[in-house]
Structures are given as structure tokens and as C-alpha cells.
Design an enzyme around this catalytic site. Sequence first.
Site, short mmCIF file in Angstrom:
data_model
loop_
_atom_site.label_atom_id
_atom_site.label_comp_id
_atom_site.label_asym_id
_atom_site.label_seq_id
_atom_site.Cartn_x
_atom_site.Cartn_y
_atom_site.Cartn_z
N LYS A 95 1.01 -0.75 0.18
CA LYS A 95 0.10 0.11 0.31
C LYS A 95 0.89 1.45 -0.02
CE LYS A 95 -3.76 1.94 2.73
NZ LYS A 95 -4.91 1.91 3.62
N SER B 67 -9.46 2.10 3.02
CA SER B 67 -8.82 2.58 2.39
C SER B 67 -7.71 1.85 1.40
CB SER B 67 -8.03 3.54 2.55
OG SER B 67 -6.96 3.12 4.16
N GLY C 176 -7.05 1.79 10.26
CA GLY C 176 -7.25 3.08 10.88
C GLY C 176 -8.68 2.98 11.33
N GLY C 177 -9.55 2.28 10.49
CA GLY C 177 -11.17 2.13 10.66
C GLY C 177 -11.41 0.88 9.73
N GLY C 178 -11.01 0.21 9.43
CA GLY C 178 -11.50 -1.42 8.54
C GLY C 178 -10.69 -0.90 7.62
N SER C 179 -9.75 0.07 7.56
CA SER C 179 -9.32 -0.26 6.05
C SER C 179 -8.25 -1.52 5.49
CB SER C 179 -8.42 1.05 5.67
OG SER C 179 -9.23 3.14 5.86
#
Length: 562
Positions: free
Chosen positions: A170, A244, A265-268
Site C-alpha cells: 500500500k 482505504s 485505521g477504521g476498517g481499512s
Amino acid sequence: MTYDLKTAHAPRMTGLALEAAALALENPATGHLIGQKLLKDLGILDLRVTALHEAPSVAPDLPRPASLTAQAAPPPDLDALARLAPKTTGFAFESAADFVAAYREGRSDPVKVAERFLEAAQRLDGGERPLRVFIERNADRLLAAARESRERYRSGAPRGPLDGVPVSIKDELDVEGYHTTVGTRIFRDRAGEDATTVRRLREAGALILGKVNMHEIGIDTSGFNAHHGTPTNPYAPGHYTGGSSSGSGASVAAGFCPISLGADGGGSIRIPAALCGVVGLKATWSRISEHGAFPLCASVGHVGPLGATVRDVALAYALIAGPDPRDPNSLHQPPPHLEGLGRDDLEGVRIGVYRPWFEHATPEIVRAAEGALDIFRARGARVVEVEIPELDRARVAQGITILCEMASCMARYDAEHRRSFSLGVRINLAIGRALTGVDYVQSQKVRARFSRHLARVFEAVDVLVTPTTALTAPRIAEDVLPRGESNLDVTSGLMRFVFPANLTGNPAISVPGGYGASGHPIGIQLMGRPWEEHLLLRMGEVLERAVPRRAPSIHVRLLDGA
């Protein structure tokens, strides 16, 4: 107890309406009023004035080795793991073990694989519907590394368990010699060294294919990117990959590699894994070094692997986890291990289900999740009904935390580059700037409070099971391109089950759990106690063996050239 998790609502915006909203939020004359309305609708103003008596915890408060029982499990035999092919049903992805076996047996070699990858990547990024997975590739570097790997196999001395195995990274992580854009057009620094996780994979022999796409600065969950193109879902062309870590999920699903590094960071990691029909692990916070990752959201962010199979993810996890002197947060942790991986029985495992939360998804996703519970029961696990208080307050706290941390990270670029970001990113950063120190501290009090709620649940159960997302891959509508969209209903559905593990730091994995009526993949999430990734991987493999996989619509075979 009343189930309180809300679905956030706001008008969907694209095009001129989206641009007008961004400009209005950024204008001092109108931004405050509009921002306050948004903060109220998101539940932030209510949290601002809520009486909370806990001390704030500005990072996950995890049990550390001094308070843990000694780990008796032996370290994993990574060479053996790399030689053991996963046991899956239905369509078989090319796994790391398949590449290693093909090289050892002389049926293929890393140069052939690299050449096939370069041809396929160029071909699939052309045409009417380009895949848009890679941001940067370097054919000369790749082929040089492939030739070195081929020579090591010819001399009978492969470097490590991933020698010659293709891996993508990534674009949030540094790779020596490549640019780190974080999905933007303003960052173009060329990394002088590898991130720790990349270095550990490279030392194991991994063949780094290049940098893959991501939602710009990781600030939303669809995978849209106005600068590098929006990846399409290999299982559902014309639909989002999720984000993301969009390029990570798509690169594995498309067959470019059995392993990719993402960040969550929030499900990425878990959202694109679910939507792209692959496996994604967010380990315990600080289990995996963040050195060399762009510092977007330090207290909720996690680097981690996505893979074609649970075994691929387990292998990558075992290689990259563990202390790193260059990341102080990672130093105090028990040794990573893979105890139980490969066992098919789950006798004695207690699975927690918070029924109203578990069922807060589309009917076909709930049916798939119920099917996963049936599989676990058949292997000896016991399902226990649990309750989890204050989920909505935790949702608000996680949103405040990540937006504040991202707005802080981007603050020094704001004056010069504010309008260089895409419209949706500008809106989210404007909301982040509208938040106050009070909001951040309140959120950290919620983190401490909710962590205790979750710890009490894990006294009664070993694992929590939910769907990974509340909906399958959303369509990329015609009016989205090229400017993007703001669709809070979709974002809310994609994040409904994943955010608690970021706020508290608990490990969680997404494993393929079937397909919807449209053929789109469905993910099942398993969340565990801190430092117990081994149990999630063991259970994930049990599920993987029982749920037949289907071939993606867009897929290449690097070993046989199909």
C-alpha cells in the site's frame, strides 16, 4: 439493554453539490454554521457535553507481558508454513506455498512470474475499464530482484520462506526507491529505506511488485481516488473495492500476488478484504511496527497483511509482527505465535454474538454470518449471546479520534495544498478541523470506558463474530467520476462492525464467508482478545475450508500464465 448503534444519514453529494459543500465548509463565513450542523448530525455535539468520569486513554490500553501468563507456544516454523498448501474448496487462488513449490520443483521461476505480472498489469490497466491497482511499478527493479531470486533457487539456497513470492505494498508505506504519495498528488518523496514491515518481507525473499492504490490519505472507505484512478473490484467490475487499502485488496483478488501489505485505521484492511473476497488481518495495536508508515492516525492505525488465504495472511503476520526498536509502542508485547493453526476442531471455543448488532446488515449478509456460526458450532464451538453497551458512543469516539489525528497530520500542508486534495477529502478534513480539544479528550474517555466494556465481554467469550460489512461492494455510479462523492449511508454501512477494534486495539480478521445473489463477496469478521491473533487465524482457516470460493471476474494466474 437497548441496542443504540445508529446509521449515520446525510444527503448523497457528487459534482457541483460536492464542490459547493467543500467550499462552504472551508469558508470562515459559512463553515462554522455548516460544520456545527454536521457535528450535531454525527452525534459529536452530544458527546461534547456528556458527563464522563473516566481518565482519558490516548492509545489502546492493552495488557502487557507482565500481566500476561507466559506464552508456552513455540515460534512458528515459517519455512514449513510456506511449503504447506492451504486447504480450500472451490476456486483455488495461487498461494505463497504454490509459488515456493513451483520454484523448488522447477515448474516456474521468479523471472517468469515477474514478466507475466508486468504484462498482465499493463494490459489490465488499459482498455475500457482499467483496473487501477498500481500507483507505481519499476520493471527494472522487479526483474533484477527476480533474477537474484532465481539464482538463489538454482543454487539451492533460497533466502527465506517468501523467496520469489510476489507481494504488493500500500502506498502508505515506504519502499526504498519508490515514492510514497499516500494516494495524493502533493506527496512525492522517494523513500530512502523500507518500512520495517517491508524490510522484513524483503529479508524473507519477497518479490516487491510495487506500490498499490489507496483512498486518498486513507480518510474514507470506498477506495475512490481522483488522482491515481479508482480501482475496480475484480469480483464486481464497476463496483468499489472498499478502502482505504483498495489496491491491496484488489491486487490479491486479481491474482497479482498472494500477499499485500495494507493499513487499517477504521476498517481499512478488513473492508477491502471483505468486498474483494480475500482475507485481511488487523492485529493487536502495536503488535506490528508502524515505522515507515505515513503517520496518519497513530492511536488507531495498524499496518497488516491481506492475502489470498488465511495461511498466506498467517505467514505474512508471523514475518512482520514483533518488537521493533524503531517503534517504541511495539516493544512490550508477548511473542507472536500460530498455536492451533491447522486444527479443524474448535472444542471449548466460546463465540460471542450480540444479536441486534450481528443482524444490522442486509439479509443475505446476515444469512452468510449465520452460516459461519453453524460451521463453528459443527466444529465444537459454543455460541454465547452477549451484550455490548454504548456502541454508538464508541462509533462517535472513533470517528472523532481518526479525524482529529488526520487533520493534525495534514495541518502543516493546509495553507499551500488545501485545494490539492479531492473534494471528499477536503470535506472530511474540514470536519476534523472543526473538532475541539474537548471533543478529542471526550473521545479518549470513551475509549477507556468502552475498552472496559469489551474486556468484560471477553471474560465470557473468546471471540466475537459479526459480518465484516453491512453491505456488499457498492456500485461506482456514473456521476462519481471524476470528482468523487460523499455518501454517509454507504460509509456507515461499511464501517458498522469494524470500528470498535480500532478504538480499543483488539485484533480482528475478515475471512470470506460466501457470496450475495449478485455474486459479490461477503466477509465474516472475527474479533479477539489482545495478542490472540493465533485463535482468529485458526478459526478463520476452519471457516475458509468450509466455504467454497469462487473465481473473480478479473483474475490472472502468474504460475501457469492463464
